[in-house]
Motif scaffolding. Sequence first.
Motif, mmCIF file in Angstrom:
data_model
loop_
_atom_site.group_PDB
_atom_site.id
_atom_site.type_symbol
_atom_site.label_atom_id
_atom_site.label_comp_id
_atom_site.label_asym_id
_atom_site.label_seq_id
_atom_site.Cartn_x
_atom_site.Cartn_y
_atom_site.Cartn_z
ATOM 1 N N LEU A 297 0.860 -1.181 0.000
ATOM 2 C CA LEU A 297 0.000 0.000 0.000
ATOM 3 C C LEU A 297 0.891 1.224 0.000
ATOM 4 O O LEU A 297 1.812 1.333 0.815
ATOM 5 C CB LEU A 297 -0.892 0.021 1.246
ATOM 6 C CG LEU A 297 -1.697 1.313 1.487
ATOM 7 C CD1 LEU A 297 -2.803 1.458 0.438
ATOM 8 C CD2 LEU A 297 -2.292 1.316 2.899
ATOM 9 N N ARG A 298 0.631 2.156 -0.915
ATOM 10 C CA ARG A 298 1.412 3.389 -0.953
ATOM 11 C C ARG A 298 0.589 4.544 -0.375
ATOM 12 O O ARG A 298 -0.581 4.716 -0.700
ATOM 13 C CB ARG A 298 1.828 3.732 -2.383
ATOM 14 C CG ARG A 298 2.507 5.109 -2.455
ATOM 15 C CD ARG A 298 3.276 5.341 -3.723
ATOM 16 N NE ARG A 298 2.429 5.434 -4.883
ATOM 17 C CZ ARG A 298 2.892 5.666 -6.121
ATOM 18 N NH1 ARG A 298 4.195 5.788 -6.327
ATOM 19 N NH2 ARG A 298 2.074 5.736 -7.142
ATOM 20 N N ILE A 299 1.239 5.331 0.477
ATOM 21 C CA ILE A 299 0.674 6.569 0.990
ATOM 22 C C ILE A 299 1.524 7.712 0.442
ATOM 23 O O ILE A 299 2.745 7.709 0.584
ATOM 24 C CB ILE A 299 0.677 6.604 2.527
ATOM 25 C CG1 ILE A 299 -0.201 5.480 3.089
ATOM 26 C CG2 ILE A 299 0.198 7.956 3.042
ATOM 27 C CD1 ILE A 299 -0.129 5.354 4.599
ATOM 28 N N ILE A 300 0.881 8.669 -0.209
ATOM 29 C CA ILE A 300 1.589 9.840 -0.706
ATOM 30 C C ILE A 300 1.241 11.013 0.195
ATOM 31 O O ILE A 300 0.073 11.278 0.474
ATOM 32 C CB ILE A 300 1.239 10.123 -2.191
ATOM 33 C CG1 ILE A 300 2.061 11.286 -2.728
ATOM 34 C CG2 ILE A 300 -0.244 10.358 -2.392
ATOM 35 C CD1 ILE A 300 1.951 11.455 -4.237
ATOM 36 N N ALA B 25 -3.242 10.088 -7.212
ATOM 37 C CA ALA B 25 -3.501 8.931 -6.359
ATOM 38 C C ALA B 25 -4.646 8.088 -6.906
ATOM 39 O O ALA B 25 -4.599 6.856 -6.884
ATOM 40 C CB ALA B 25 -3.817 9.391 -4.936
ATOM 41 N N GLY B 26 -5.691 8.739 -7.420
ATOM 42 C CA GLY B 26 -6.859 8.025 -7.920
ATOM 43 C C GLY B 26 -6.595 7.225 -9.167
ATOM 44 O O GLY B 26 -7.336 6.283 -9.482
ATOM 45 N N SER B 27 -5.524 7.541 -9.885
ATOM 46 C CA SER B 27 -5.203 6.821 -11.117
ATOM 47 C C SER B 27 -4.442 5.530 -10.859
ATOM 48 O O SER B 27 -4.086 4.826 -11.802
ATOM 49 C CB SER B 27 -4.373 7.721 -12.040
ATOM 50 O OG SER B 27 -3.080 7.958 -11.499
ATOM 51 N N SER B 28 -4.182 5.214 -9.571
ATOM 52 C CA SER B 28 -3.354 4.051 -9.213
ATOM 53 C C SER B 28 -2.072 4.053 -10.040
ATOM 54 O O SER B 28 -1.807 3.148 -10.829
ATOM 55 C CB SER B 28 -4.123 2.746 -9.429
ATOM 56 O OG SER B 28 -5.230 2.659 -8.569
ATOM 57 N N PRO B 29 -1.247 5.099 -9.885
ATOM 58 C CA PRO B 29 -0.034 5.239 -10.694
ATOM 59 C C PRO B 29 0.879 4.038 -10.581
ATOM 60 O O PRO B 29 1.086 3.509 -9.494
ATOM 61 C CB PRO B 29 0.621 6.494 -10.121
ATOM 62 C CG PRO B 29 0.035 6.636 -8.751
ATOM 63 C CD PRO B 29 -1.365 6.126 -8.856
ATOM 64 N N THR C 265 -2.917 3.792 -4.057
ATOM 65 C CA THR C 265 -2.282 4.960 -3.442
ATOM 66 C C THR C 265 -3.291 5.787 -2.660
ATOM 67 O O THR C 265 -4.347 6.144 -3.173
ATOM 68 C CB THR C 265 -1.628 5.845 -4.519
ATOM 69 O OG1 THR C 265 -0.683 5.063 -5.267
ATOM 70 C CG2 THR C 265 -0.916 7.032 -3.905
ATOM 71 N N LEU C 266 -2.954 6.089 -1.410
ATOM 72 C CA LEU C 266 -3.802 6.904 -0.554
ATOM 73 C C LEU C 266 -3.123 8.250 -0.326
ATOM 74 O O LEU C 266 -2.001 8.300 0.187
ATOM 75 C CB LEU C 266 -4.032 6.211 0.786
ATOM 76 C CG LEU C 266 -4.794 7.016 1.839
ATOM 77 C CD1 LEU C 266 -6.245 7.218 1.414
ATOM 78 C CD2 LEU C 266 -4.713 6.338 3.199
ATOM 79 N N PRO C 267 -3.779 9.379 -0.682
ATOM 80 C CA PRO C 267 -3.166 10.694 -0.454
ATOM 81 C C PRO C 267 -3.519 11.269 0.915
ATOM 82 O O PRO C 267 -4.674 11.253 1.332
ATOM 83 C CB PRO C 267 -3.773 11.546 -1.580
ATOM 84 C CG PRO C 267 -5.130 10.936 -1.808
ATOM 85 C CD PRO C 267 -5.009 9.466 -1.481
#
Length: 308
Positions: free
Chosen positions: A78-81, A117-121, A126-128
Amino acid sequence: MLCDLAHSFPPKVAELLERDRGLKRNFREESVTDFLMASLIGLEPLGIRVDFPDEPTSGGDMDWIFAAPQDIRGGRYLRIILQAKRAQFAKSKGGYWYYHHLDHDKGKQAKTLMAFAGSSPDGMSTLPLYIFYHPSSALSAKSATKPAVEGINLVFAHQVAPVVAGGCKRERKRVETWRASFMPLSDILCWPFVSLPKSGPSPRGTIGFQISGGPRGVFPFAPAFHPDVVAARLERRFENLRDKGPIIDIPTRSITATDNIPEDIRRAIDGNVTRADRKELSRPRVIFSTMMTGEHPSIIRAAGRGGN
């Protein structure tokens, strides 16, 4: 050690930012972000990897990736930006603290963060989040109805973006306006250690403890920041804000981890970041890697997949 950092670091940030009060030049968000990243570097034995890009670009200020490389289906992550903003003091109306650049570029920065984040880069879930930095004079203790204002607090970007769209007035940038939605840094950095099945040498990212007077050998332990557990905790925080959102209705969404860890993340976990990998980095990155798998009983309970 990581939880100790989560509690001890925010006061140090507050002290640092307090020192520039009255000066014409303030410490920028980047200074605190670098300070935080440097503090995490020493925790590599816990499975924490810190990487800096060669040439930072625009966007969020940090990527924090929680990974479980031993899980089936190529691992879970899980990525957090995190987009950083520091509080500044306004002398008018008796004085108050606010985030001067919260609506940077008339809200386009927040819109870009959400869209990214919404584009699932790169295929990453990805959670901002916004990470707010406060000097000592801006701090407030926890009350019966509001969380504490600490040196560092977190807020979901889903709350911020609609408010700052097109720009917003100073009233909506005040620290007190956002306080009801604050989360402490400990919400994403405080995790227990759990025991792992002993089978062969302890893998990277585990810590061994010899039990005095007990059997010979070392029992491996791993930090419990499995991405499914992190996602479950943040999902609960998100749901709890529905009745506490200071300004807007919070949209329905699901915070979930993703299967199949990308190869560049795996190389970083193994300590084999290439020159090409570093060139592709656009923000400082922290990877929190645990040898736990989704079948561990504590993960099943925390993620709500059964049990009591």
